[in-house]
Design a protein around this motif. Structure first.
Motif, PDB file in Angstrom:
ATOM      1  N   TRP A 180       0.770  -1.648  -0.190  1.00  0.00           N
ATOM      2  CA  TRP A 180       0.069  -0.102  -0.426  1.00  0.00           C
ATOM      3  C   TRP A 180       0.803   1.072   0.404  1.00  0.00           C
ATOM      4  O   TRP A 180       1.848   1.218   0.709  1.00  0.00           O
ATOM      5  CB  TRP A 180      -0.953   0.139   0.822  1.00  0.00           C
ATOM      6  N   ALA A 181       0.362   2.184  -0.775  1.00  0.00           N
ATOM      7  CA  ALA A 181       0.952   3.443  -0.521  1.00  0.00           C
ATOM      8  C   ALA A 181      -0.260   4.948  -1.061  1.00  0.00           C
ATOM      9  O   ALA A 181      -1.151   4.360  -1.597  1.00  0.00           O
ATOM     10  CB  ALA A 181       1.815   3.929  -2.253  1.00  0.00           C
ATOM     11  N   PRO A 182       0.416   5.644  -0.227  1.00  0.00           N
ATOM     12  CA  PRO A 182      -0.544   6.997  -0.543  1.00  0.00           C
ATOM     13  C   PRO A 182      -0.844   7.448  -1.171  1.00  0.00           C
ATOM     14  O   PRO A 182       0.405   7.189  -2.420  1.00  0.00           O
ATOM     15  CB  PRO A 182      -0.143   7.492   0.501  1.00  0.00           C
ATOM     16  N   PRO A 183      -1.880   7.820  -1.763  1.00  0.00           N
ATOM     17  CA  PRO A 183      -1.860   8.445  -3.005  1.00  0.00           C
ATOM     18  C   PRO A 183      -1.068   9.655  -3.720  1.00  0.00           C
ATOM     19  O   PRO A 183      -0.522  11.005  -2.445  1.00  0.00           O
ATOM     20  CB  PRO A 183      -3.724   9.209  -2.947  1.00  0.00           C
ATOM     21  N   PRO A 184      -1.022  10.566  -4.977  1.00  0.00           N
ATOM     22  CA  PRO A 184       0.080  11.286  -5.026  1.00  0.00           C
ATOM     23  C   PRO A 184      -0.575  12.446  -3.804  1.00  0.00           C
ATOM     24  O   PRO A 184      -1.328  12.670  -4.159  1.00  0.00           O
ATOM     25  CB  PRO A 184       0.097  11.422  -6.424  1.00  0.00           C
ATOM     26  N   ALA A 185       0.517  13.146  -3.803  1.00  0.00           N
ATOM     27  CA  ALA A 185       0.040  14.610  -3.273  1.00  0.00           C
ATOM     28  C   ALA A 185      -0.696  15.211  -3.872  1.00  0.00           C
ATOM     29  O   ALA A 185      -1.402  16.377  -3.830  1.00  0.00           O
ATOM     30  CB  ALA A 185       1.116  15.274  -2.464  1.00  0.00           C
ATOM     31  N   GLY A 186      -0.282  15.606  -5.043  1.00  0.00           N
ATOM     32  CA  GLY A 186      -0.849  16.271  -5.967  1.00  0.00           C
ATOM     33  C   GLY A 186      -2.477  16.123  -6.659  1.00  0.00           C
ATOM     34  O   GLY A 186      -2.879  16.999  -6.849  1.00  0.00           O
TER      35      GLY A 186
END
Length: 152
Positions: A143-149
Motif C-alpha cells: 500500500w502506498a498513499p496517493p500522490p499529493a498533487g
C-alpha cells in the motif's frame, strides 16, 4: 441403533463421496480411490469375499457393518445395497469412529489407521493453503498513499 451411521453415509452420498454397487466399488478400489469399503451384515458369502479382495487390492479396509442391505440401501437412497465404498478419507474416518464406538475390538484398528490418514490429509491441505496464501501475499503490491498533487 446405528448411532448416526446411516445419516453420515447419507451425507457422504450427498457430497458425492460414495460409490454404490459392485462395479463402481471395484473401479474405485482398482484406481485406489476407495478409502473404506462397507459390506452389509446380511450380504452373501461371495460378496463378503469379493469385498475383502477389493479391500486388499485397493489397500483400504473392508468392514462388515451392523446394518442390513435394506438399511444400508436406505442410507444411500436405494432399496438395497450390499457393498459401497467411501472415497473421502474424512468421511471414512468418521464412519470408523462411529463403528469403533459400538465395537472397539472389531473396528478399533481400522479407526486408528483411518484417523491417522485423515489427520495427515488435513495437515497437508492446511499446509498447501498456507503456501498459496504466502504466494498471493508476495504478489500483492504494498500500500502506498496517493500522490499529493491529486485531490478529489
Amino acid at each position: 441403533m446405528d448411532n448416526g451411521l446411516t445419516g453420515l453415509i447419507g451425507l457422504a452420498r450427498k457430497a458425492g463421496k460414495v460409490e454404490v454397487g459392485d462395479e463402481p466399488v471395484s473401479i474405485a478400489a482398482r484406481t485406489h480411490k476407495a478409502r473404506l469399503i462397507l459390506l452389509a451384515s446380511d450380504s452373501a458369502a461371495g460378496t463378503l469375499r469379493h469385498g475383502a479382495g477389493l479391500g486388499e487390492m485397493g489397500n483400504c479396509p473392508a468392514l462388515t457393518v451392523p446394518l442390513t442391505k435394506a438399511e444400508l440401501g436406505g442410507a444411500v437412497g436405494r432399496s438395497a445395497c450390499a457393498i459401497l465404498a467411501l472415497t473421502d478419507v474424512g468421511f471414512a474416518a468418521a464412519v470408523t469412529k462411529k463403528l469403533a464406538a459400538q465395537d472397539p475390538e472389531r473396528y478399533g484398528e481400522a479407526q486408528q489407521k483411518l484417523g491417522y490418514k485423515a489427520e495427515k490429509t488435513l495437515r497437508r491441505r492446511r499446509e498447501r493453503r498456507e503456501r498459496e496464501k504466502a504466494v498471493q501475499a508476495r504478489q500483492r503490491k504494498p500500500w502506498a498513499p496517493p500522490p499529493a498533487g491529486e485531490k478529489k
